[in-house]
Structures are given as C-alpha cells and as structure tokens.
Design a protein around this motif. Sequence first.
Motif, mmCIF file in Angstrom:
data_model
loop_
_atom_site.group_PDB
_atom_site.id
_atom_site.type_symbol
_atom_site.label_atom_id
_atom_site.label_comp_id
_atom_site.label_asym_id
_atom_site.label_seq_id
_atom_site.Cartn_x
_atom_site.Cartn_y
_atom_site.Cartn_z
ATOM 1 N N LEU A 271 3.637 10.794 2.299
ATOM 2 C CA LEU A 271 4.365 9.956 1.346
ATOM 3 C C LEU A 271 3.888 10.210 -0.079
ATOM 4 C CD1 LEU A 271 4.493 6.625 3.365
ATOM 5 C CD2 LEU A 271 6.389 8.204 2.915
ATOM 6 N N PHE A 272 2.567 10.360 -0.250
ATOM 7 C CA PHE A 272 2.015 10.635 -1.576
ATOM 8 C C PHE A 272 2.516 11.983 -2.105
ATOM 9 C CE2 PHE A 272 -1.205 12.714 -4.190
ATOM 10 C CZ PHE A 272 -1.351 11.798 -5.219
ATOM 11 N N VAL B 54 1.005 4.104 -2.956
ATOM 12 C CA VAL B 54 0.746 5.527 -2.693
ATOM 13 C C VAL B 54 1.890 6.380 -3.252
ATOM 14 C CG1 VAL B 54 0.679 7.232 -0.813
ATOM 15 C CG2 VAL B 54 -0.766 5.209 -0.705
ATOM 16 N N ILE B 55 3.123 5.960 -2.992
ATOM 17 C CA ILE B 55 4.289 6.713 -3.485
ATOM 18 C C ILE B 55 4.334 6.683 -5.007
ATOM 19 C CG2 ILE B 55 6.817 6.760 -3.560
ATOM 20 C CD1 ILE B 55 6.723 5.704 -0.630
ATOM 21 N N ARG C 92 2.381 9.505 7.748
ATOM 22 C CA ARG C 92 1.091 9.410 7.067
ATOM 23 C C ARG C 92 1.241 9.217 5.574
ATOM 24 N NH1 ARG C 92 -3.184 12.495 10.234
ATOM 25 N NH2 ARG C 92 -3.032 11.328 12.155
ATOM 26 N N ARG C 93 0.283 8.499 5.011
ATOM 27 C CA ARG C 93 0.333 8.230 3.568
ATOM 28 C C ARG C 93 0.206 9.497 2.732
ATOM 29 N NH1 ARG C 93 -2.525 2.976 4.637
ATOM 30 N NH2 ARG C 93 -0.822 1.486 4.504
ATOM 31 N N ARG D 43 0.830 -1.219 0.000
ATOM 32 C CA ARG D 43 0.000 0.000 0.000
ATOM 33 C C ARG D 43 0.858 1.261 0.000
ATOM 34 N NH1 ARG D 43 -4.876 -1.143 4.269
ATOM 35 N NH2 ARG D 43 -5.821 -2.835 3.088
ATOM 36 N N THR D 44 1.897 1.246 0.804
ATOM 37 C CA THR D 44 2.789 2.400 0.866
ATOM 38 C C THR D 44 3.474 2.616 -0.478
ATOM 39 O OG1 THR D 44 3.139 2.041 3.221
ATOM 40 C CG2 THR D 44 4.769 3.393 2.077
#
Length: 119
Positions: A64-65, A8-9, A60-61, A4-5
């Motif tokens: 990262l996004f 998102v990136i 938090r995502r 998931r991480t």
Amino acid sequence: MNLRTLTVIAAGGVLGALTRYGLNTVWPHPEGGFPWATWLINVSGCLVIGGVSVLVPTPRRLRLFLGTGFLGGYTTFSTAMTDVVVSPTVIGFAYLFATVAGALLAVWTGSSLARRVRR
C-alpha cells in the motif's frame, strides 16, 4: 479502511509527489518540447509497480505504501495527457504513443524481472 492504512498510503503519496516535483524541477522541459522528465517518471513508476505487484503480497502495508501511495503520487498520467492536449503536434502524438508503449513495456519488464528474482 483504518487510520493506520490511510496514514501509510498518505505518507507514500507525499514522498512520491515530492520525488516527482523534484525531478520535474531539476529537468524542466521547454514549452512545446518533449517532456522527458514526466515520461521518465511515468515509465519508471510502471517498471517499479510491475515488480511490486509480483514481489510484495497483498494487502501488506508495504504494498500500500509503495504501490498505492508512493507510486500513485510519483506517477502523473494526468500531467502526461495535459502535455499531449497542450501540444497537439507531432511531438504531442509521439509523446502519447511513447507514454502508453513505454508504460506497458515497463510493467511487463518489471513483473518479468521480479518473477525471475523470486525464483
């Protein structure tokens, strides 16, 4: 790092790179001329990362996004340095100075504005 991480990136990186490509397409620079689009991309990216670093808590995502993904794909310091090497003239050196000074000032400005907003 989980899937998931990474997703998102990667999604942020794709959107950032597409945005950079679009701006460079709309505002190309002539060979030997000052690359205004690349300069604006890098300085505006630094302004936003200054704000993101203050306003969005880690890890938090969203951070990262935006920070790692979007702004990592959007800013293009490798292209900036290539432009300097390709144009080792007064324009090239002016561009190098303007990029470094503009980027540092933009990060400071973005983080300062974000601190004011947070108060």
